[in-house]
Structures are given as structure tokens and as C-alpha cells.
Design a protein around this motif. Structure first.
Motif, PDB file in Angstrom:
ATOM      1  N   ASP A 204     -35.911 -28.555 -24.553  1.00  0.00           N
ATOM      2  CA  ASP A 204     -35.505 -28.488 -25.970  1.00  0.00           C
ATOM      3  C   ASP A 204     -36.702 -28.677 -26.882  1.00  0.00           C
ATOM      4  O   ASP A 204     -36.836 -28.006 -27.911  1.00  0.00           O
ATOM      5  N   ARG A 205     -37.578 -29.605 -26.506  1.00  0.00           N
ATOM      6  CA  ARG A 205     -38.756 -29.872 -27.335  1.00  0.00           C
ATOM      7  C   ARG A 205     -39.666 -28.649 -27.398  1.00  0.00           C
ATOM      8  O   ARG A 205     -40.273 -28.375 -28.436  1.00  0.00           O
ATOM      9  N   GLU A 208     -38.304 -26.425 -29.964  1.00  0.00           N
ATOM     10  CA  GLU A 208     -38.558 -26.984 -31.282  1.00  0.00           C
ATOM     11  C   GLU A 208     -40.015 -26.771 -31.689  1.00  0.00           C
ATOM     12  O   GLU A 208     -40.309 -26.428 -32.835  1.00  0.00           O
TER      13      GLU A 208
END
Length: 380
Positions: A204-205, A208
Motif C-alpha cells: 500500500d505504501r 501511496e
């Protein structure tokens, strides 16, 4: 064993140029370490419960679970004190991964020597320590920790006379053995879940970060005031269109656009109103050009419009239409009686022409348009 959960976040424990971090980051690190060290203390309590079961069965004396809990919690306490004192933040690996592995493994081997009859309880903890630590250990840390553990285990297995076992003679011993395996399996599952959550978090990072990087790139190419491409970006786009036109043989035109008497607008109505005029002009241009056209702020109140696949006549008609749209806007919303117009110099790319010469011809055409009275379009 969950005691090694704190080992997950560490990298190299070597004291190498740890960056100076802001207070909020340091505070967050302390909170993370408190959580992990708390898990360690709870884990020692759970293993102590297994040892108490063996004590109840008469397999080991009470001193073993008591000493295990005291030494285990005491070891955790040492790392707590160092963490709260900020000692850990001097190191790149603020979890002190290698030191925690060494301390906890050494403690298990000591109790393995003290009570080899239930030695598999302590050996299972060693497996768990490496299972947790392996999630974030560097290759160097893994080799060093593995080598030291071998050095500690070799004499115990090769030279100790008492066999290492896991007694299950009585019903109580069987319950204790079951608890030992249940805890081991549960903590192995915890390792898997923790690793999975870390992978998901990193996945997920990464998205992002990609989105943030894309946004940074966009911001780096946009003029902050108008939202149009900045000079560096529009010049790059111009070079790309020149190269494409040379490759395909298609026409390419540009227009240098200047807002007429813009200095007078700033002087008469103020710079905030001037900024709103620039923004409104840019929005209007974006709403009335093609999707393939490129529009950017060239400097001050000058803008560059790149018109792919347009010859001189088409470009002149397009710019005259834009000129009329700007002149017909109701600028009185900013101030009563305000009128804004634009002048433009149009040039069409010649064979083997550089961007500098291309722009110079458009600039000359713009200068001529302004000399002829403004609010008009001139072609080079």
C-alpha cells in the motif's frame, strides 16, 4: 516466541550515521518500541505458565519458572530503560535487533543447560526468535546470529551428558507439552500474520509513494499561480513537438501570447486582482484549446501555446478566435470598467529550425502586434 517481535523492525545495529530525526518521529519510534517490548514481557509470562505446569507435575522445581520469568522480564526491562533513555536512537537500527537476538537466545540456552529434561520448550523459543528476527534481519545479522547460536548449541548437544527431552509421562506433563506446542504454533501463526501485514503495508505504501511522486512531478511542472505548465515544462513540450514534426513531416505552430497593458491592471487594481486575471485567462484558454495543444506560462504575463498539426492559416484562425473570447469576457466582476485583451505572435515551424529561432520569430510577431495597437494577432 513473541519476544522477538521487537526484532522485526530493525536493520543493521551498527552505529553508523543515524540521521537526526524530528521529535514527532522519535516519539513514534519510542511508542513502537514500547509496544514490542510489551509483547516480549507477555511472551515470557506465557512460557512461564508452561513451566509452572511442569512444576505442578513435579518435573521441575519452582525455582525454574520463577527464575525464567525474572530473568526474562529483567532482560526486557534493560531494553526498556535503554529505549526510554533514547539510547536506541543513536543507532541506525533503533530496535537493536542483533543485541536482542543474542540476549534472548543466550537466555534460552542457559535454561536449556539448567533443565535439559524439558529442553525442547526452550529450543522451540529459539526457533521463534529466529522466525521473528528473520523478517527484518540483514544477511550479515542472520549469519552472525546463526553462527553464535551454533557455537552455543554445539557443546550442549555434543558434550552434555543429560538428554534433552520433552516429558509426557503423566497427564499433567502431557498438558504442559500440549501448551508448549499450542503456544509455539500460535506464535508461528503470528509471525506469518505479522509478515503478511508488513507486506500489505509496504504494498500500500508503494502505491501511496507512487501517487505522491506523480503529484510532485505534476507540481514541479505546473505554474503555481495559473495552473498552466511552467516555463521548463512548456519548453520541454515544445522540443518534443519539434522532434515529432521533424519525424512525421506534420506542421507545427506556436503562439507567444501577452496580456495587453497588464502592468496597468496591477497598478490600477492591485496585484491580487492581477493574479485573478491571470488565473481566469489561463482557465479560459484551457477551456477553448484542443486536448493535443500545449499551454504554459512563459514568464510574467506572457504565455506560450504549442499547436501541433496546425499550419500558419489554421493557427491564425485559432488565435483570433481565442483573442475574441478573451476580449468578450465580462471582466467587470473583478472591477467595474475593467477590460482585458491579448496580443499574440504566431510562427510556424520551418525545416531544421531550432526552438530558439522558432521562438524568436514568434516573439518578433508578438512585438509587431503590440506595436500595431494590441488586441491583435500577427504572424511571422
Amino acid at each position: 516466541m513473541s519476544i522477538a517481535a521487537s526484532l522485526l523492525q530493525g536493520q543493521s545495529p551498527h552505529r553508523s550515521a543515524a540521521p537526526i530525526l524530528p521529535p514527532d518521529v522519535l516519539k513514534r519510534r519510542v511508542g513502537q518500541r514500547r509496544h514490542m517490548l510489551g509483547v516480549e514481557a507477555v511472551s515470557y509470562a506465557l512460557i512461564t505458565f508452561v513451566l509452572l505446569a511442569y512444576c505442578y507435575a513435579g518435573t521441575i522445581p519452582l525455582i525454574i519458572p520463577a527464575a525464567y520469568f525474572i530473568f526474562g522480564v529483567g532482560l526486557v526491562g534493560i531494553f526498556v530503560v535503554m529505549s526510554e533513555a533514547g539510547f536506541n536512537d543513536r543507532f541506525r537500527d533503533h530496535y537493536l535487533t542483533s543485541f536482542q537476538i543474542a540476549g534472548h537466545v543466550a537466555l534460552q540456552l542457559c535454561f536449556l543447560l539448567a533443565e535439559p529434561g524439558i529442553g525442547f520448550v526452550f529450543l522451540s523459543v529459539v526457533f521463534l526468535i529466529f522466525g521473528f528476527g528473520g523478517l527484518r534481519m540483514t544477511s550479515r545479522q542472520a549469519i552472525v546470529s546463526w553462527t553464535l547460536t551454533i557455537i552455543g548449541l554445539a557443546p550442549i548437544f555434543l558434550f552434555a551428558s543429560t538428554p534433552i527431552g520433552l516429558p509426557i509421562t503423566t497427564q499433567t506433563e502431557r498438558v504442559a507439552a500440549m501448551l508448549s506446542f499450542v503456544l509455539t504454533i500460535g506464535q508461528c501463526a503470528f509471525v506469518g500474520l505479522y509478515g503478511s501485514s508488513m507486506r500489505k503495508m509496504l504494498y500500500d505504501r508503494s502505491f501511496e509513494l507512487k501517487a505522491a511522486y506523480k503529484r510532485i512531478e505534476e507540481l514541479a511542472e505546473l505554474d503555481e499561480l495559473t495552473g498552466a505548465s511552467n516555463r521548463r515544462c512548456i519548453m520541454r513540450m515544445l522540443e518534443e513537438e519539434i522532434a515529432r514534426a521533424a519525424r512525421t513531416g506534420s506542421p507545427c505552430s506556436i503562439a507567444l501570447i501577452d496580456l495587453d497593458w497588464f502592468k496597468r491592471i496591477n497598478d490600477a487594481y492591485g496585484h491580487p486582482t492581477g493574479d485573478e486575471v491571470l488565473r481566469t485567462f489561463s482557465i479560459t484558454m484551457f477551456a477553448n484549446i484542443r486536448s493535443v495543444d500545449r499551454f504554459g506560462r512563459y514568464g510574467g504575463e506572457e504565455f506560450l501555446l504549442v499547436l501541433p498539426d496546425m499550419d500558419a492559416d489554421q493557427a491564425m484562425r485559432a488565435l483570433d478566435r481565442l483573442r475574441a473570447i478573451i476580449a468578450d469576457l465580462d471582466w467587470s466582476a473583478f472591477s467595474t470598467g475593467m477590460r482585458v485583451t491579448m496580443s499574440a505572435g504566431v510562427a510556424t515551424l520551418k525545416p531544421n529550425e531550432s526552438s530558439d529561432l522558432f521562438l524568436a520569430r514568434a516573439d518578433s510577431a508578438l512585438y509587431a502586434a503590440k506595436a500595431q495597437g494590441r488586441n491583435r494577432i500577427n504572424c511571422a
